[in-house]
Design a protein around this motif. Structure first.
Motif, PDB file in Angstrom:
ATOM      1  N   GLY A  12      63.042  27.707  85.044  1.00 57.26           N
ATOM      2  CA  GLY A  12      61.882  26.964  84.666  1.00 57.26           C
ATOM      3  C   GLY A  12      61.289  27.074  83.374  1.00 57.26           C
ATOM      4  O   GLY A  12      61.657  25.717  82.741  1.00 57.26           O
ATOM      5  N   ALA A  16      62.121  24.253  80.193  1.00 56.68           N
ATOM      6  CA  ALA A  16      60.728  23.514  80.022  1.00 56.68           C
ATOM      7  C   ALA A  16      59.849  23.306  78.800  1.00 56.68           C
ATOM      8  O   ALA A  16      59.201  23.320  77.836  1.00 56.68           O
ATOM      9  CB  ALA A  16      60.036  23.399  80.964  1.00 56.68           C
ATOM     10  N   LEU A  20      57.984  20.552  76.507  1.00 53.80           N
ATOM     11  CA  LEU A  20      57.250  19.867  77.271  1.00 53.80           C
ATOM     12  C   LEU A  20      56.035  20.840  76.303  1.00 53.80           C
ATOM     13  O   LEU A  20      55.048  20.135  75.876  1.00 53.80           O
ATOM     14  CB  LEU A  20      56.610  21.210  78.637  1.00 53.80           C
ATOM     15  CG  LEU A  20      55.451  20.462  79.390  1.00 53.80           C
ATOM     16  CD1 LEU A  20      55.948  19.506  79.625  1.00 53.80           C
ATOM     17  CD2 LEU A  20      55.473  22.199  80.281  1.00 53.80           C
ATOM     18  N   VAL A  65      57.890  26.800  85.115  1.00 53.04           N
ATOM     19  CA  VAL A  65      57.694  25.545  83.672  1.00 53.04           C
ATOM     20  C   VAL A  65      56.011  25.880  83.098  1.00 53.04           C
ATOM     21  O   VAL A  65      55.901  25.932  82.115  1.00 53.04           O
ATOM     22  CB  VAL A  65      57.639  23.980  84.624  1.00 53.04           C
ATOM     23  CG1 VAL A  65      57.444  23.084  83.592  1.00 53.04           C
ATOM     24  CG2 VAL A  65      59.290  24.405  84.712  1.00 53.04           C
TER      25      VAL A  65
END
Length: 335
Positions: A12, A16, A20, A65
């Motif tokens: 994650g 990400a 992100l 994440v």
């Protein structure tokens, strides 16, 4: 089960961190920070409460994440909150959690899990995250995100002079670390110290904590020399682990030196990345997070190949090769 949870969590963060961070560059910093911490709290709470293994895996991925975004935000936040001449020291304080987690958090979590069950451990992590939310609301200032006209692309950030060498140093150094740390049990067994893993890791953790203080005190003036010192210490430790067969004192000395090398490493690399990237520091930090998590995955995979092909004695030599590569990359870092 634990191995799968760890792998999914790291995946994650790996997948990400860059996209992100890039997608939220214009967002105000404190709401974004709070959102990441709340996401982490919810993921841990679901893990603690669910009876479904699939749901727990999904929660661990979301936790990864959130952690990847948090890690990318922290260095830039610390720099913005501090005077320019203390930016490195502020980052050292902000990044102290990495060696603290290795030396104190993991053993404490394991002990608590054995004492009261792993669900309570995850529940307490959620509670701690919520307390942190309250502290941030009360004490941490907010900052604006990047303006549209000030947002270089990912490719432009990657091409900034000094960013790629820092990423290469991070990848090589952390990969070497994980070769040894992931397979510390067979490595110590090969030295006749299978029953002393806890004490060896205690020495490593204590020296890593000392390294944080040294790094914080010296980094603002001596970033580049300290990077070479860290790599050199790790090379010395790996060499000791490679040749000191049947010498427990030498192994403890290697753990001590290794901890001194590793304790301030995250701060050194993230400070170097932030200085090189300038206003795009958050994106550069996300790249560091990605390189770090690739190294975690790679340490398990490459270490397993070495272990199968050469035995535990080959692990330090693999680390030495990687650290020579880190040295070459460090030469190319910005002065």
């Amino acid at each position: 089960m634990a191995g799968q949870w760890i792998s999914v969590y790291a995946l994650g963060s790996l997948l990400a961190a860059i996209p992100l961070t890039a997608a939220t560059r214009s967002w105000r910093r404190r709401p974004l920070l709070l959102g990441a911490i709340i996401g982490f709290a919810i993921a841990n709470l679901i893990t603690a409460l669910t009876a479904s293994f699939t749901v727990a895996l999904a929660a661990r991925f979301v936790g990864g994440v959130s952690a990847g975004l948090l890690w990318a935000l922290l260095a830039g936040y610390a720099v913005r909150m501090s005077p320019p001449h203390l930016a490195g020291r502020a980052m050292a304080i902000a990044m102290a959690g990495t060696p603290l987690a290795l030396s104190i958090g993991i053993p404490a979590g394991t002990f608590l899990g054995l004492l009261a069950g792993w669900r309570l451990t995850f529940g307490l992590l959620s509670l701690a995250a919520l307390l942190l939310v309250g502290w941030i609301l009360a004490k941490v200032p907010d900052f604006a995100g990047e303006a549209e006209t000030q947002r270089p692309s990912l490719a432009e950030v990657y091409a900034v002079p000094g960013v790629r060498p820092v990423l290469a140093v991070t990848l090589c150094f952390v990969l070497a670390h994980n070769l040894l740390y992931t397979y510390i049990a067979p490595l110590l067994a090969g030295h006749g110290m299978a029953g002393r893993i806890d004490t060896v890791l205690l020495v490593f953790g204590a020296s890593a904590l000392a390294s944080i203080g040294l790094t914080g005190a010296l980094i603002d003036r001596w970033l580049r020399p300290m990077t070479f010192v860290s790599i050199g210490l790790f090379l010395a430790a790996a060499l000791l682990l490679a040749v000191a067969t049947g010498a427990p004192l030498a192994i403890y000395a290697a753990a001590l030196i290794w901890g001194l090398a590793f304790g301030g490493a995250a701060t050194l690399f993230q400070t170097a990345s932030a200085r090189a990237a300038g206003p795009a520091a958050d994106v550069a930090q996300a790249m560091i997070v990605t390189a770090w998590n690739i190294a975690i995955f790679g340490g398990a995979v490459v270490g397993g190949v070495i272990l199968d092909g050469m035995g535990a004695g080959g692990l330090p030599w693999g680390g030495i090769v990687l650290l020579v590569g880190a040295t070459g990359s460090a030469v190319c870092m910005r002065r």
